[in-house]
Scaffold this motif. Structure first.
Motif, mmCIF file in Angstrom:
data_model
loop_
_atom_site.group_PDB
_atom_site.id
_atom_site.type_symbol
_atom_site.label_atom_id
_atom_site.label_comp_id
_atom_site.label_asym_id
_atom_site.label_seq_id
_atom_site.Cartn_x
_atom_site.Cartn_y
_atom_site.Cartn_z
ATOM 1 N N TYR A 146 38.378 58.371 41.756
ATOM 2 C CA TYR A 146 38.200 59.774 42.101
ATOM 3 C C TYR A 146 39.566 60.428 42.117
ATOM 4 C CZ TYR A 146 39.236 57.762 46.712
ATOM 5 O OH TYR A 146 39.796 57.059 47.749
ATOM 6 N N CYS A 147 39.584 61.736 41.911
ATOM 7 C CA CYS A 147 40.863 62.435 41.795
ATOM 8 C C CYS A 147 40.641 63.921 42.026
ATOM 9 C CB CYS A 147 41.463 62.202 40.409
ATOM 10 S SG CYS A 147 43.110 62.905 40.207
ATOM 11 N N GLY A 148 41.577 64.578 42.690
ATOM 12 C CA GLY A 148 41.527 66.017 42.893
ATOM 13 C C GLY A 148 42.707 66.689 42.234
ATOM 14 N N ALA A 149 42.540 67.949 41.879
ATOM 15 C CA ALA A 149 43.613 68.717 41.236
ATOM 16 C C ALA A 149 43.504 70.174 41.656
ATOM 17 C CB ALA A 149 43.533 68.589 39.713
ATOM 18 N N GLY A 150 44.576 70.916 41.441
ATOM 19 C CA GLY A 150 44.590 72.329 41.792
ATOM 20 C C GLY A 150 45.095 72.571 43.199
ATOM 21 N N VAL A 151 44.916 73.808 43.648
ATOM 22 C CA VAL A 151 45.538 74.235 44.901
ATOM 23 C C VAL A 151 44.979 73.511 46.123
ATOM 24 C CG1 VAL A 151 46.152 76.509 43.999
ATOM 25 C CG2 VAL A 151 43.923 76.185 45.083
ATOM 26 N N ALA A 152 43.730 73.045 46.056
ATOM 27 C CA ALA A 152 43.132 72.370 47.207
ATOM 28 C C ALA A 152 42.886 70.889 46.954
ATOM 29 C CB ALA A 152 41.816 73.055 47.598
ATOM 30 N N GLY A 153 43.493 70.340 45.907
ATOM 31 C CA GLY A 153 43.332 68.917 45.639
ATOM 32 C C GLY A 153 43.797 68.057 46.800
ATOM 33 N N GLY A 154 44.882 68.483 47.437
ATOM 34 C CA GLY A 154 45.417 67.744 48.574
ATOM 35 C C GLY A 154 44.530 67.791 49.801
ATOM 36 N N LEU A 155 43.599 68.757 49.847
ATOM 37 C CA LEU A 155 42.643 68.812 50.952
ATOM 38 C C LEU A 155 41.423 67.935 50.676
ATOM 39 C CD1 LEU A 155 42.580 72.667 51.642
ATOM 40 C CD2 LEU A 155 43.722 70.934 53.019
ATOM 41 N N MET A 156 41.007 67.912 49.422
ATOM 42 C CA MET A 156 39.747 67.238 49.103
ATOM 43 C C MET A 156 39.894 65.722 48.969
ATOM 44 S SD MET A 156 37.771 69.876 46.548
ATOM 45 C CE MET A 156 39.062 69.971 45.312
ATOM 46 N N VAL A 157 41.001 65.249 48.403
ATOM 47 C CA VAL A 157 41.153 63.802 48.187
ATOM 48 C C VAL A 157 41.148 63.022 49.494
ATOM 49 C CG1 VAL A 157 42.707 62.016 47.326
ATOM 50 C CG2 VAL A 157 42.199 64.003 45.914
ATOM 51 N N PRO A 158 41.866 63.454 50.559
ATOM 52 C CA PRO A 158 41.768 62.705 51.820
ATOM 53 C C PRO A 158 40.351 62.671 52.388
ATOM 54 C CG PRO A 158 43.690 64.125 51.841
ATOM 55 C CD PRO A 158 42.892 64.513 50.629
ATOM 56 N N PHE A 159 39.611 63.761 52.199
ATOM 57 C CA PHE A 159 38.214 63.770 52.643
ATOM 58 C C PHE A 159 37.396 62.719 51.897
ATOM 59 C CE2 PHE A 159 33.886 65.309 51.771
ATOM 60 C CZ PHE A 159 33.372 65.306 53.066
ATOM 61 N N VAL A 160 37.574 62.657 50.567
ATOM 62 C CA VAL A 160 36.849 61.657 49.771
ATOM 63 C C VAL A 160 37.303 60.251 50.150
ATOM 64 C CG1 VAL A 160 36.343 60.850 47.431
ATOM 65 C CG2 VAL A 160 36.505 63.296 47.892
ATOM 66 N N ASP A 161 38.607 60.077 50.398
ATOM 67 C CA ASP A 161 39.116 58.778 50.853
ATOM 68 C C ASP A 161 38.325 58.265 52.052
ATOM 69 O OD1 ASP A 161 41.168 58.366 49.022
ATOM 70 O OD2 ASP A 161 42.650 59.433 50.223
ATOM 71 N N GLY A 162 38.145 59.135 53.032
ATOM 72 C CA GLY A 162 37.479 58.724 54.260
ATOM 73 C C GLY A 162 36.001 58.465 54.087
ATOM 74 N N GLN A 163 35.365 59.167 53.125
ATOM 75 C CA GLN A 163 33.932 59.017 52.933
ATOM 76 C C GLN A 163 33.576 57.856 52.010
ATOM 77 O OE1 GLN A 163 31.506 60.949 54.476
ATOM 78 N NE2 GLN A 163 33.238 61.705 55.667
ATOM 79 N N VAL A 164 34.396 57.631 50.985
ATOM 80 C CA VAL A 164 34.069 56.633 49.978
ATOM 81 C C VAL A 164 34.485 55.242 50.411
ATOM 82 C CG1 VAL A 164 34.512 55.876 47.615
ATOM 83 C CG2 VAL A 164 34.123 58.281 48.085
ATOM 84 N N GLY A 165 35.743 55.095 50.837
ATOM 85 C CA GLY A 165 36.247 53.798 51.266
ATOM 86 C C GLY A 165 36.122 52.755 50.169
ATOM 87 N N THR A 166 35.575 51.612 50.496
ATOM 88 C CA THR A 166 35.445 50.518 49.531
ATOM 89 C C THR A 166 34.098 50.522 48.825
ATOM 90 O OG1 THR A 166 34.582 49.064 51.259
ATOM 91 C CG2 THR A 166 36.976 49.062 50.879
ATOM 92 N N LEU A 167 33.284 51.579 49.013
ATOM 93 C CA LEU A 167 31.940 51.594 48.450
ATOM 94 C C LEU A 167 31.847 52.339 47.127
ATOM 95 C CD1 LEU A 167 29.909 52.382 51.698
ATOM 96 C CD2 LEU A 167 30.312 50.147 50.648
ATOM 97 N N ARG A 168 32.981 52.731 46.522
ATOM 98 C CA ARG A 168 32.939 53.625 45.370
ATOM 99 C C ARG A 168 32.173 53.053 44.179
ATOM 100 N NH1 ARG A 168 38.507 52.680 46.080
ATOM 101 N NH2 ARG A 168 39.419 51.176 44.650
ATOM 102 N N GLU A 169 32.212 51.731 43.953
ATOM 103 C CA GLU A 169 31.511 51.179 42.805
ATOM 104 C C GLU A 169 30.002 51.274 42.963
ATOM 105 O OE1 GLU A 169 32.539 50.351 39.977
ATOM 106 O OE2 GLU A 169 34.701 50.301 40.282
ATOM 107 N N SER A 170 29.495 51.206 44.204
ATOM 108 C CA SER A 170 28.053 51.222 44.431
ATOM 109 C C SER A 170 27.561 52.574 44.938
ATOM 110 C CB SER A 170 27.672 50.129 45.436
ATOM 111 O OG SER A 170 28.345 50.336 46.669
#
Length: 218
Positions: A146-170
């Protein structure tokens, strides 16, 4: 005597987010286009399917661009032309791996006067696996979950980090779609250059499904 300088670029705001799962990939972006604190458009797309001129297109590849909007449109048109040439020469549509390499070459050719963009490419490969590539302006690319870009990329990626964790493949596609929606809703509440509508392209082995959702309008 006053010194005048000309700078040909502007950052048109907005953000994009990419996410891949075991058998799908999602590219999403908001539709707000800005110049400083002025809103140029509320319906400026940042995510596009790659089209090769086929009479019955069934694209499995999507491109996201954020930064200088004119550069984004030019890059999209060049990639479409490359995909059309590939179909003409080989008699079949281009795959995600070959398209990713060609995009890298297009960006590298402009390295001395680079596109002012943050670029992602997503799709499914021949085995049906979701794939997401992130590019720098000179064409170097990296496969990402997963990856974020643009002016709010730095806001969205940490959120996804916390939600996805080690489950991203499934991560189920429906859950991934909901995660992207939540990331943009949060970003729109915290950044003035993100808003209006969310555009998502969900890529599976069956093609691309495009979804729009409301974001904050003020």
């Amino acid at each position: 005597m006053a010194e005048h300088k000309f700078y040909p670029y502007t950052n048109n705001g907005g953000s994009t987010l990419g996410l891949r799962g075991a058998d799908y990939a999602i590219l999403a972006g908001d539709t707000r286009s800005t110049s400083g604190y002025s809103i140029n458009s509320r319906l400026e797309r940042k995510v596009f399917p790659i089209e090769d001129g086929s009479s019955s297109p069934n694209s499995h590849i999507a491109l996201s661009v954020v930064g200088f909007a004119a550069d984004g449109r030019d890059l999209k048109e060049r990639l479409d032309a490359m995909a059309a040439a590939y179909r003409y020469r080989h008699g079949k549509g281009i795959g995600i791996t070959a398209c990713a390499q060609r995009l890298s070459t297009l960006l590298y050719q402009k390295r001395f006067f680079p596109y002012q963009l943050q670029t992602m490419l997503a799709g499914v490969d021949g085995s049906g696996r979701g794939v997401l590539y992130n590019y720098d302006p000179a064409g170097s690319c990296e496969e990402r979950a997963y990856c974020g870009a643009g002016v709010a990329g730095g806001l969205m990626v940490p959120f996804v980090d916390g939600q996805v964790g080690t489950l991203r493949e499934s991560l189920d596609c429906e859950v991934g779609e909901g995660l992207v929606r939540d990331a943009f809703r949060g970003a729109a509440e915290r950044h003035v250059e993100v808003g209006d509508y969310l555009q998502m392209m969900i890529v599976t082995k069956n093609g691309i499904h495009e979804v729009f959702a409301d974001l904050r309008k003020d």
